[in-house]
Enzyme design. Structure first.
Site, short mmCIF file in Angstrom:
data_model
loop_
_atom_site.label_atom_id
_atom_site.label_comp_id
_atom_site.label_asym_id
_atom_site.label_seq_id
_atom_site.Cartn_x
_atom_site.Cartn_y
_atom_site.Cartn_z
N CYS A 63 -1.64 -100.47 -68.20
CA CYS A 63 -0.57 -100.65 -69.20
C CYS A 63 0.68 -100.84 -68.70
O CYS A 63 0.92 -100.35 -67.58
CB CYS A 63 -0.44 -99.63 -70.55
SG CYS A 63 0.03 -97.95 -69.97
N ARG A 97 -2.69 -91.48 -58.10
CA ARG A 97 -2.27 -92.43 -57.25
C ARG A 97 -2.07 -92.10 -55.78
O ARG A 97 -2.24 -93.03 -54.87
CB ARG A 97 -1.17 -93.56 -57.80
CG ARG A 97 -0.68 -94.59 -56.94
CD ARG A 97 -0.19 -95.63 -58.01
NE ARG A 97 0.51 -96.67 -57.62
CZ ARG A 97 1.75 -96.93 -57.18
NH1 ARG A 97 2.38 -96.04 -57.07
NH2 ARG A 97 1.82 -98.06 -56.40
N HIS A 196 5.80 -103.20 -64.28
CA HIS A 196 6.44 -103.56 -62.98
C HIS A 196 7.75 -104.12 -63.03
O HIS A 196 8.91 -103.79 -62.69
CB HIS A 196 5.65 -104.46 -61.94
CG HIS A 196 4.29 -103.78 -61.49
ND1 HIS A 196 3.00 -104.85 -61.54
CD2 HIS A 196 3.57 -102.70 -61.38
CE1 HIS A 196 2.22 -104.10 -61.25
NE2 HIS A 196 2.63 -102.75 -61.02
FE1 CFM Z 1 0.83 -103.84 -55.77
FE2 CFM Z 1 -1.66 -103.53 -56.04
FE3 CFM Z 1 -0.06 -102.57 -57.69
FE4 CFM Z 1 -0.30 -101.50 -55.34
FE5 CFM Z 1 -2.01 -99.78 -56.60
FE6 CFM Z 1 -3.24 -101.96 -56.96
FE7 CFM Z 1 -1.77 -100.91 -58.88
MO1 CFM Z 1 -3.83 -99.52 -58.19
S1 CFM Z 1 -0.63 -103.07 -54.32
S2 CFM Z 1 1.55 -101.96 -56.71
S3 CFM Z 1 -0.55 -99.27 -54.81
S4 CFM Z 1 -0.46 -104.56 -57.19
S5 CFM Z 1 -3.89 -100.24 -55.72
S6 CFM Z 1 -3.77 -103.82 -56.03
S7 CFM Z 1 -3.91 -101.76 -59.34
S8 CFM Z 1 -1.87 -99.01 -58.66
S9 CFM Z 1 -0.09 -102.01 -59.82
#
Ligand code: CFM
Length: 483
Positions: A63, A97, A196
């Site tokens: 989320c 994480r 994000h």
């Molecule tokens: Fe970028 Fe990712 Fe993500 Fe990531 Fe992650 Fe991820 Fe994530 Mo899990 S590189 S920041 S460190 S999009 S592994 S593939 S899903 S936490 S939001």
């Protein structure tokens, strides 16, 4: 049409067959089978992405709160990030994480702590603003070296209409540190992806450009979108520094608020996770004229390619240094490949990861002779899919937001040798007798970035596949015992 392509199309049809017509039609638009090797075929850009998950389908997405608190803000180590709302969100996102950070825990590094406002019924009824003020004061008292506070909203905060912006403003003035309200309630958007974006916007509005660097140099760069999972950013930074570049900020793995405040003084932004931080690169380009460059530090082939692309942006000294760095590690990388490739050659891999790694890790697997038979994202956007298609071989399945059922069926029908996804998936595959690696947290391992990371990556993939345990067990469905 090759038989492999037809076979894979047939597999997708069969899997979706169990759904009601409307759901089947909808889910089908989230799949593509590559018709040619490494070709950008724009008809394939039609794959549906970044839209609402199908109700009733068990999505593996997260989320907006996860995207903001867990991903972008959480790794900024010298701030205290409040999980504002009921305790569950904070509890379940605590420490999972594996974003490493240097410093003394509870003194100048708060990444491994979980601070929650622990909402109760009375807070929902009467509002949580008063409580938030108290928490901010307590944080200042308990952690005098904390350089700032962020307020990460959980769902109820938005639903009851609390004014966290007003509290942040008042308390920032009272306590004399930046306090950033982040409207990342989990219900916003369709996945962590909007989290994000919201997190990036809050950095832009409250932190970016708020401090100056004492000295600037021609080789100043930022690492953007590396969260230091298992030490990834450290394994990356070392290569850039050996090349003669000066990393002035790491966003946000092992990063500080001051690095974020002064990052606008860099000459170039190096972006690893495009999906989660491209917004900041755009803003820094517009406001400060800083160009950005995407790079990929998974596996020696992509790392070498990326180092050369980065060096090409600078002068002859950096270019020469870059070649020296490559030469220094090349022998070591060849030895890793010589050791593991014979054990892993031709092994079939399926991936389902977030918004970046489903394409970025392909080269690392291919360096070991492994074959990606299916890959996909939880929350990627169209631009990510456009970048993925040229990485794929003929007949590879590309998928968007598949549910647990679809993935499990695919794994069996494609007869894969290794699955790479997250912790929610892991134990199901173990029960099916399929080797599995967590490609979010690197299980308990890492780093996987850079040359140092590849040694560990290769060892881990071999360890998963070659473990003698697979010979000792039969999946419950194969021995007729219900698990
Ligand atoms: Fe970028 Fe990712 Fe993500 Fe990531 Fe992650 Fe991820 Fe994530 Mo899990 S590189 S920041 S460190 S999009 S592994 S593939 S899903 S936490 S939001």
């Amino acid at each position: 049409m090759s038989t492999d392509i037809m076979k894979n199309k047939q597999i997708i049809e069969e899997i979706l067959e169990v759904f009601p017509d409307k759901a089947k039609k909808d889910r089908k638009r989230h799949y593509e089978v590559m018709e040619e090797d490494n070709k950008l075929d724009c008809s394939k850009c039609a794959i549906k992405s970044n839209i609402k998950s199908r109700p009733g389908v068990m999505t593996i997405r997260g989320c907006a709160y996860a995207g903001s608190k867990g991903v972008v803000w959480g790794p900024i180590k010298d701030m205290v990030h409040i999980s504002h709302g009921p305790i569950g969100c904070g509890q379940y996102s605590w420490g999972t994480r594996r974003n490493y950070a240097n410093g003394s825990l509870g003194v100048d590094n708060f990444t491994a702590m979980q601070v929650s406002s622990d909402f109760q019924e009375t807070d929902i009824v009467f509002g949580g603003d008063k409580k938030l003020e108290v928490i901010c004061r307590e944080i200042k008292e308990m952690f005098p070296l904390a350089k700032g506070i962020s307020i990460q909203s959980e769902c109820p905060v938005g639903l009851i209409g609390d004014d966290i912006e007003a509290v942040a403003k008042k308390m920032s003035k009272e306590l004399g540190i930046p306090i950033v309200p982040v409207r990342c309630e989990g219900f916003r958007g369709v996945s962590q992806s909007l989290g994000h974006h919201i997190a990036n916007d809050a950095i832009r509005d409250f932190i970016m450009g708020r401090a100056e660097l004492k000295e600037c140099g021609p080789y100043d760069v930022n690492i953007i979108g590396d969260y230091n999972i298992g030490g990834d950013a450290w394994a990356s930074r070392i290569l850039l520094e050996e090349m003669g570049l000066r990393v002035i900020a790491q966003w946000s793995g092992d990063g500080t608020i001051n690095e974020v405040m002064t990052a606008h003084k860099a000459k170039l932004n190096l972006i690893h996770c495009f999906r989660s931080m491209n917004y900041m690169c755009e803003v820094m380009e517009e406001e400060y004229g800083i160009p950005s460059l995407e790079y990929n530090f998974f596996g020696p082939t992509k790392t070498i390619e990326s180092l050369r692309t980065i060096a090409a942006y600078f002068d002859e000294t950096i270019k020469e240094n870059c070649e020296k760095v490559i030469a220094k590690y090349k022998g070591e990388m060849d030895a890793v490949i010589a050791k593991y490739r014979p054990r892993l050659e031709g092994k079939k891999v399926m991936l389902l990861i977030g918004g970046l790694r489903a394409r970025h890790t392909i080269g690392a697997y291919e360096d070991l002779g492994m074959e990606i038979v299916a890959t996909g994202y939880e929350f990627a956007h169209k631009d990510d899919y456009l970048k993925t298609i040229p990485e794929l071989k003929q007949a590879t399945i590309l998928m968007d937001d598949p549910g647990a059922y679809e993935l499990e069926e695919l794994a069996q029908k494609l007869d894969i040798d290794l699955m790479g996804a997250g912790v929610k998936e892991k134990y199901v595959y173990h029960k099916m007798g399929i080797p599995f690696r967590q490609m979010h947290s690197w299980d308990y391992s890492g780093p996987y970035h850079g040359f140092d990371g590849f040694k560990i990556f290769a060892r881990d993939m071999d360890m998963a596949i070659s473990s003698p345990v697979w010979k000792l067990l039969k999946a419950p469905d194969k021995v007729g015992v219900m698990a």
